[in-house]
Design a protein around this motif. Structure first.
Motif, PDB file in Angstrom:
ATOM      1  N   ASN A  17     126.542 -40.949  52.988  1.00  0.00           N
ATOM      2  CA  ASN A  17     125.827 -39.763  53.439  1.00  0.00           C
ATOM      3  C   ASN A  17     125.804 -38.695  52.341  1.00  0.00           C
ATOM      4  O   ASN A  17     124.758 -38.115  52.060  1.00  0.00           O
ATOM      5  N   LEU A  20     123.368 -39.675  49.610  1.00  0.00           N
ATOM      6  CA  LEU A  20     121.970 -39.483  50.003  1.00  0.00           C
ATOM      7  C   LEU A  20     121.589 -38.001  50.009  1.00  0.00           C
ATOM      8  O   LEU A  20     120.499 -37.641  49.564  1.00  0.00           O
ATOM      9  N   LYS A  24     118.731 -36.415  47.656  1.00  0.00           N
ATOM     10  CA  LYS A  24     117.617 -35.676  48.238  1.00  0.00           C
ATOM     11  C   LYS A  24     117.511 -34.293  47.609  1.00  0.00           C
ATOM     12  O   LYS A  24     116.421 -33.837  47.279  1.00  0.00           O
ATOM     13  N   THR A  76     120.460 -49.127  53.202  1.00  0.00           N
ATOM     14  CA  THR A  76     120.016 -47.805  53.614  1.00  0.00           C
ATOM     15  C   THR A  76     119.691 -46.935  52.407  1.00  0.00           C
ATOM     16  O   THR A  76     118.679 -46.227  52.394  1.00  0.00           O
ATOM     17  N   LYS A  77     120.518 -46.999  51.407  1.00  0.00           N
ATOM     18  CA  LYS A  77     120.285 -46.227  50.173  1.00  0.00           C
ATOM     19  C   LYS A  77     118.976 -46.650  49.521  1.00  0.00           C
ATOM     20  O   LYS A  77     118.159 -45.809  49.128  1.00  0.00           O
ATOM     21  N   TYR A  78     118.755 -47.942  49.404  1.00  0.00           N
ATOM     22  CA  TYR A  78     117.541 -48.456  48.777  1.00  0.00           C
ATOM     23  C   TYR A  78     116.296 -48.052  49.572  1.00  0.00           C
ATOM     24  O   TYR A  78     115.307 -47.579  49.000  1.00  0.00           O
ATOM     25  N   ILE A  79     116.344 -48.210  50.871  1.00  0.00           N
ATOM     26  CA  ILE A  79     115.196 -47.868  51.718  1.00  0.00           C
ATOM     27  C   ILE A  79     114.908 -46.373  51.645  1.00  0.00           C
ATOM     28  O   ILE A  79     113.748 -45.952  51.597  1.00  0.00           O
ATOM     29  N   TYR A  80     115.942 -45.568  51.609  1.00  0.00           N
ATOM     30  CA  TYR A  80     115.762 -44.128  51.469  1.00  0.00           C
ATOM     31  C   TYR A  80     115.002 -43.801  50.186  1.00  0.00           C
ATOM     32  O   TYR A  80     114.056 -43.012  50.189  1.00  0.00           O
ATOM     33  N   LEU A  81     115.416 -44.402  49.086  1.00  0.00           N
ATOM     34  CA  LEU A  81     114.748 -44.145  47.810  1.00  0.00           C
ATOM     35  C   LEU A  81     113.303 -44.624  47.829  1.00  0.00           C
ATOM     36  O   LEU A  81     112.415 -43.966  47.266  1.00  0.00           O
ATOM     37  N   LYS A  83     111.349 -44.712  50.461  1.00  0.00           N
ATOM     38  CA  LYS A  83     110.608 -43.736  51.262  1.00  0.00           C
ATOM     39  C   LYS A  83     110.315 -42.479  50.451  1.00  0.00           C
ATOM     40  O   LYS A  83     109.213 -41.923  50.525  1.00  0.00           O
ATOM     41  N   GLU A  84     111.284 -42.024  49.676  1.00  0.00           N
ATOM     42  CA  GLU A  84     111.076 -40.849  48.845  1.00  0.00           C
ATOM     43  C   GLU A  84     109.993 -41.115  47.790  1.00  0.00           C
ATOM     44  O   GLU A  84     109.182 -40.245  47.494  1.00  0.00           O
ATOM     45  N   LYS A  87     106.655 -40.885  49.515  1.00  0.00           N
ATOM     46  CA  LYS A  87     106.311 -39.487  49.791  1.00  0.00           C
ATOM     47  C   LYS A  87     105.745 -38.800  48.552  1.00  0.00           C
ATOM     48  O   LYS A  87     104.865 -37.965  48.651  1.00  0.00           O
TER      49      LYS A  87
END
Length: 94
Positions: A17, A20, A24, A76-81, A83-84, A87
């Motif tokens: 967390n 991330l 962000k 989760t870390k990879y998917i977050y990146l 998505k960013e 965006k």
């Protein structure tokens, strides 16, 4: 052993967390350039694949839960990146 493992799970999830949130903040404030972003994305993909490999090969029942949480955190870390990147309209193959 179970209580210690639960503490380790919580600590791992908190670390993910915090990572991330820091990522962000960097992305929002444009502190990192595109090259650093791609390096982070590539490293996150590598970490996820390594975690999957560890999960596939772990044999100790006490480590199976750890392997699952580690794999999910890396994913989760990879998917977050990813998505960013979407965006921001950044497109590249990893």
């Amino acid at each position: 052993m179970s209580n210690m493992f639960s503490q380790n799970k919580v600590k791992t999830l908190l670390n993910v967390n915090n990572l991330l949130v820091n990522m962000k903040d960097k992305l929002i404030h444009h502190k990192s350039n595109e090259e650093e972003f791609f390096k982070a994305l590539k490293m996150a993909h590598f970490e996820w694949k390594e975690a999957e490999n560890y999960f596939q090969n772990v044999t100790d029942p006490d480590l199976i839960d750890f392997a699952i949480y580690n794999m999910e955190a890396a994913k989760t870390k990879y998917i977050y990146l990813l998505k960013e990147a979407r965006k921001k309209g950044i497109k590249a193959s990893v």
